[in-house]
Enzyme design. Structure first.
Site, PDB file in Angstrom:
ATOM      1  N   HIS A 233       1.055  -3.100 -10.768  1.00 43.80           N
ATOM      2  CA  HIS A 233       0.873  -3.482  -9.367  1.00 43.80           C
ATOM      3  C   HIS A 233      -0.509  -3.084  -8.843  1.00 43.80           C
ATOM      4  O   HIS A 233      -1.064  -2.058  -9.205  1.00 43.80           O
ATOM      5  CB  HIS A 233       1.965  -2.860  -8.498  1.00 43.80           C
ATOM      6  CG  HIS A 233       1.979  -1.357  -8.518  1.00 43.80           C
ATOM      7  ND1 HIS A 233       1.126  -0.586  -7.774  1.00 43.80           N
ATOM      8  CD2 HIS A 233       2.754  -0.486  -9.208  1.00 43.80           C
ATOM      9  CE1 HIS A 233       1.370   0.688  -7.984  1.00 43.80           C
ATOM     10  NE2 HIS A 233       2.348   0.777  -8.863  1.00 43.80           N
ATOM     11  N   ASN A 234      -1.065  -3.951  -8.014  1.00 44.37           N
ATOM     12  CA  ASN A 234      -2.334  -3.720  -7.314  1.00 44.37           C
ATOM     13  C   ASN A 234      -3.554  -3.635  -8.230  1.00 44.37           C
ATOM     14  O   ASN A 234      -4.618  -3.178  -7.812  1.00 44.37           O
ATOM     15  CB  ASN A 234      -2.263  -2.461  -6.439  1.00 44.37           C
ATOM     16  CG  ASN A 234      -1.303  -2.607  -5.286  1.00 44.37           C
ATOM     17  OD1 ASN A 234      -0.114  -2.311  -5.417  1.00 44.37           O
ATOM     18  ND2 ASN A 234      -1.787  -3.086  -4.157  1.00 44.37           N
TER      19      ASN A 234
END
EC number: 2.3.1.191
Length: 336
Positions: A233-234
């Protein structure tokens, strides 16, 4: 949802003065007055000064740093409070699963049998969707995209033009994020961000790219990703980077442009790899890497010339040790 309702529903014990309408959870530097953020590490306290968040989960010892315009929601474990609150903003894969059926309303798009498409989906001209693809609500697909069999696009994923995704890949699933109670129980953090894949990207088979906690996991223009890659994620992959099979990028890894990850490279979270840097296969990266450099080595990765010197030193010492051992055995033989 009112702040009071949010705290009550998810059993978050704290005091507040202004019962405002909460729109979302957000990063401190991107939050609006109707958003809540959190601080779990002292290094992020500096972001409070310019943040527009309406409230922030924070420990008592750090609460004096919160500006007067912002509410300090004092809790023992800000990360845990944030995780609980995130469940109020979970985005469904299909909002109305009973109404999902095979699509019939897309023009100048080739959609083969057994494709499932949710509500609010957009697909650009000349795109090709193979059998077994599943596209969740709110996904946007650009022109000239190709999705091979059994690709899954989670809610609100964005593909720009000329993106190719090979069979079995999953784009936009939840990231691997949990907070922990005092007893060691794991509380899931609902990821409410998205994945954005810019134009001219190709993704191999059985690769997973996780959605952001909030904001975007971003794959920039021209990136090429092999089979069996995990991107957390991210993460942000810079333009025209190459990621070879079985690479694992932990959450919030970022890179400059034209970075090359060799096969089975593993990189820790919240690290940055500078532009035009190359990392040799099976390297383990635990620190930021500068631009325009080659790295190699198992644990940890080091500049490639250091790795070669290390191997030479290791080989030389090993041979010396072998010779010493043989001499000692020979001396023992003749003594006997």
């Amino acid at each position: 949802m009112k702040l009071s309702e949010l705290l009550s529903t998810y059993s978050i014990e704290t005091e507040f003065s202004n019962d405002f309408e909460v729109h979302a959870l957000a990063e401190l530097d991107k939050a609006t007055p109707n958003d809540i953020s959190y601080i779990d590490q002292a290094r992020y306290l500096k972001l409070l000064k310019d943040s527009k968040a309406g409230a922030v989960f924070i420990r008592k010892k750090e609460s004096s740093k919160v500006p007067k315009r912002m509410q300090a929601l004092i809790v023992d474990n800000p990360h845990l409070a944030f995780a609980k609150a995130s469940h109020a903003f979970k985005i469904p894969f299909f909002k109305n699963p009973e109404s999902v059926s095979e699509p019939k309303h897309f023009k100048k798009v080739t959609i083969m049998p057994n494709v499932m498409i949710g509500e609010g989906v957009e697909i650009g001209e000349n795109s090709l969707i193979y059998p077994g693809v599943v596209i969740a609500d709110g996904v946007k697909i650009g022109k000239n995209c190709v999705l091979y069999p059994r690709v899954i696009l989670y809610q609100n994923t964005i593909l720009e033009d000329n993106v190719t995704i090979h069979a079995g890949s999953v784009i936009g699933g939840d990231g691997f994020g949990y907070a922990h109670t005092a007893l060691g129980e794991h509380v899931k953090i609902e990821h409410v961000g998205i994945v954005r894949i810019q134009k001219n990207v190709e993704i191999g088979a059985n690769t997973a790219i996780d959605r952001a906690v909030f904001g975007e996991t971003l794959i920039k223009e021209g990136v090429k990703i092999d089979n069996l890659v995990q991107i957390g994620h991210n993460c942000v992959l810079g333009e025209h980077s190459i990621v070879v099979s079985q690479v694992g990028l932990s959450g919030s890894t970022t890179t400059g442009r034209n970075v090359v990850f060799g096969g089975q490279v593993g990189i820790g979270g919240h690290l940055h790899v500078g532009e035009f840097t190359q990392i040799g296969g099976k390297s383990a990266v635990g620190k930021d890497l500068p631009p325009n450099t080659n790295f190699a080595g198992a644990i940890p990765a080091m500049e490639i010339h250091e790795w070669h010197h290390f191997l030479a030193h290791l080989r030389t010492n090993f041979r010396k040790q072998q010779k010493t051992s043989l001499l000692q055995k020979a001396k023992g033989f003749f003594k006997s």
